[in-house]
Design an enzyme around this catalytic site. Structure first.
Site, PDB file in Angstrom:
ATOM      1  N   CYS A   6     125.199  15.213  -6.581  1.00 31.94           N
ATOM      2  CA  CYS A   6     124.872  14.220  -5.545  1.00 31.94           C
ATOM      3  C   CYS A   6     126.140  13.759  -4.816  1.00 31.94           C
ATOM      4  CB  CYS A   6     124.154  13.039  -6.196  1.00 31.94           C
ATOM      5  SG  CYS A   6     123.920  11.656  -5.089  1.00 31.94           S
ATOM      6  N   CYS A   9     126.889  10.048  -5.453  1.00 33.60           N
ATOM      7  CA  CYS A   9     127.465   9.824  -6.781  1.00 33.60           C
ATOM      8  C   CYS A   9     128.951  10.201  -6.778  1.00 33.60           C
ATOM      9  CB  CYS A   9     126.709  10.619  -7.840  1.00 33.60           C
ATOM     10  SG  CYS A   9     125.122   9.900  -8.311  1.00 33.60           S
ATOM     11  N   ASP A  32     129.211   5.412   7.569  1.00 33.15           N
ATOM     12  CA  ASP A  32     128.587   6.725   7.705  1.00 33.15           C
ATOM     13  C   ASP A  32     129.584   7.696   8.348  1.00 33.15           C
ATOM     14  OD1 ASP A  32     125.328   7.686   7.808  1.00 33.15           O
ATOM     15  OD2 ASP A  32     126.785   8.929   8.891  1.00 33.15           O
ATOM     16  N   ASN A  89     115.272   5.808   5.133  1.00 32.65           N
ATOM     17  CA  ASN A  89     114.485   7.048   5.186  1.00 32.65           C
ATOM     18  C   ASN A  89     114.062   7.436   3.770  1.00 32.65           C
ATOM     19  OD1 ASN A  89     114.911   7.329   7.985  1.00 32.65           O
ATOM     20  ND2 ASN A  89     116.894   8.305   7.628  1.00 32.65           N
ATOM     21  N   THR A  97     118.037  13.023   3.917  1.00 32.70           N
ATOM     22  CA  THR A  97     118.775  14.256   3.636  1.00 32.70           C
ATOM     23  C   THR A  97     119.585  14.146   2.349  1.00 32.70           C
ATOM     24  OG1 THR A  97     120.633  13.519   5.004  1.00 32.70           O
ATOM     25  CG2 THR A  97     118.962  14.879   6.081  1.00 32.70           C
ATOM     26  N   HIS A 100     119.902  10.118  -2.863  1.00 29.86           N
ATOM     27  CA  HIS A 100     120.430   8.969  -3.603  1.00 29.86           C
ATOM     28  C   HIS A 100     120.109   7.800  -2.678  1.00 29.86           C
ATOM     29  CE1 HIS A 100     123.947   7.079  -6.077  1.00 29.86           C
ATOM     30  NE2 HIS A 100     123.371   6.099  -5.378  1.00 29.86           N
ATOM     31  N   HIS A 102     119.566   4.964  -0.187  1.00 30.96           N
ATOM     32  CA  HIS A 102     120.536   4.268   0.656  1.00 30.96           C
ATOM     33  C   HIS A 102     119.822   3.609   1.823  1.00 30.96           C
ATOM     34  CE1 HIS A 102     120.117   8.426   2.038  1.00 30.96           C
ATOM     35  NE2 HIS A 102     120.276   7.965   3.276  1.00 30.96           N
ATOM     36  N   HIS A 104     120.619   2.299   5.785  1.00 30.73           N
ATOM     37  CA  HIS A 104     121.534   2.316   6.914  1.00 30.73           C
ATOM     38  C   HIS A 104     121.530   0.922   7.545  1.00 30.73           C
ATOM     39  CE1 HIS A 104     121.407   6.881   7.426  1.00 30.73           C
ATOM     40  NE2 HIS A 104     120.328   6.675   6.709  1.00 30.73           N
TER      41      HIS A 104
HETATM   42  P1  5GP Z   1     119.684  10.142   5.477  1.00 38.73           P
HETATM   43  O1  5GP Z   1     119.431  11.140   6.564  1.00 38.73           O
HETATM   44  O2  5GP Z   1     119.526  10.759   4.097  1.00 38.73           O
HETATM   45  O3  5GP Z   1     118.880   8.874   5.635  1.00 38.73           O
HETATM   46  O4  5GP Z   1     121.186   9.667   5.636  1.00 38.73           O
HETATM   47  C1  5GP Z   1     122.267  10.330   5.090  1.00 38.73           C
HETATM   48  C2  5GP Z   1     123.492   9.872   5.858  1.00 38.73           C
HETATM   49  O5  5GP Z   1     124.636  10.202   5.096  1.00 38.73           O
HETATM   50  C3  5GP Z   1     123.657  10.527   7.232  1.00 38.73           C
HETATM   51  O6  5GP Z   1     123.647   9.502   8.235  1.00 38.73           O
HETATM   52  C4  5GP Z   1     125.005  11.248   7.132  1.00 38.73           C
HETATM   53  O7  5GP Z   1     125.755  11.151   8.323  1.00 38.73           O
HETATM   54  C5  5GP Z   1     125.680  10.545   5.986  1.00 38.73           C
HETATM   55  N1  5GP Z   1     126.612  11.370   5.221  1.00 38.73           N
HETATM   56  C6  5GP Z   1     126.416  12.642   4.780  1.00 38.73           C
HETATM   57  N2  5GP Z   1     127.463  13.065   4.057  1.00 38.73           N
HETATM   58  C7  5GP Z   1     128.349  12.034   4.021  1.00 38.73           C
HETATM   59  C8  5GP Z   1     129.647  11.872   3.420  1.00 38.73           C
HETATM   60  O8  5GP Z   1     130.192  12.737   2.754  1.00 38.73           O
HETATM   61  N3  5GP Z   1     130.268  10.660   3.626  1.00 38.73           N
HETATM   62  C9  5GP Z   1     129.680   9.656   4.364  1.00 38.73           C
HETATM   63  N4  5GP Z   1     130.370   8.513   4.516  1.00 38.73           N
HETATM   64  N5  5GP Z   1     128.466   9.791   4.943  1.00 38.73           N
HETATM   65  C10 5GP Z   1     127.810  10.959   4.764  1.00 38.73           C
HETATM   66 ZN    ZN Z   2     123.559  10.045  -6.679  1.00 40.27          ZN
END
Ligand code: 5GP
Ligand code: ZN
Length: 117
Positions: A6, A9, A32, A89, A97, A100, A102, A104
């Site tokens: 992850c 993680c 982000d 999401n 995506t 874990h 989260h 925003h």
């Molecule tokens: P999701 O689409 O799962 O709701 O949001 C995942 C978010 O994690 C995306 O907005 C993406 O830009 C962000 N993200 C992906 N990989 C990393 C990373 O390695 N570091 C940080 N700070 N953000 C990440």
């Molecule tokens: Zn995790």
């Protein structure tokens, strides 16, 4: 509780660098990597839960700590008064995506209301 595959993680463990915004014993917030607004902060429990349902079922108190952190970040980012969006999401169809859980925290610009008629 961690998941070795992850990304978040790994951020908690310090194996992947991040720009931290807030940290408590059980919660971490960081910027982000691909910001969609002037303020775009991700807020997570340090422990690994896949989504909101898993987190709230396992530890509703921790879910409250994560939510409280989002509001604290809105204050420290200076968007508490102008307005901010909280996005969680859940599942692939919703655009999750990273599995874990989260939230925003998004602000510093005007958003089209998601639920506008
Ligand atoms: P999701 O689409 O799962 O709701 O949001 C995942 C978010 O994690 C995306 O907005 C993406 O830009 C962000 N993200 C992906 N990989 C990393 C990373 O390695 N570091 C940080 N700070 N953000 C990440
Ligand atoms: Zn995790």
């Amino acid at each position: 509780m961690t998941d070795t595959d992850c990304i978040f993680c790994k951020i908690v463990a310090g194996d992947i660098p991040s720009t931290k915004v807030l940290e408590t014993e059980r919660v971490l917030a960081f910027r982000d990597l691909h910001p969609k607004a002037p303020t775009h902060v991700l807020v997570i429990p340090k422990a690994h839960y896949a989504n909101i349902a898993e987190l709230t079922a396992a530890d509703p108190g921790l879910a409250g700590e994560v939510l409280a952190a989002t509001a604290a970040i809105a204050e420290s980012e200076g968007i508490a008064e102008t307005g901010w969006n909280l996005l969680g999401n859940t599942g692939a169809e919703a655009g999750q995506t990273i599995f874990h859980v989260h939230f925003h925290v998004l602000g510093g610009k005007s958003f089209e209301p998601l639920l506008a008629a």
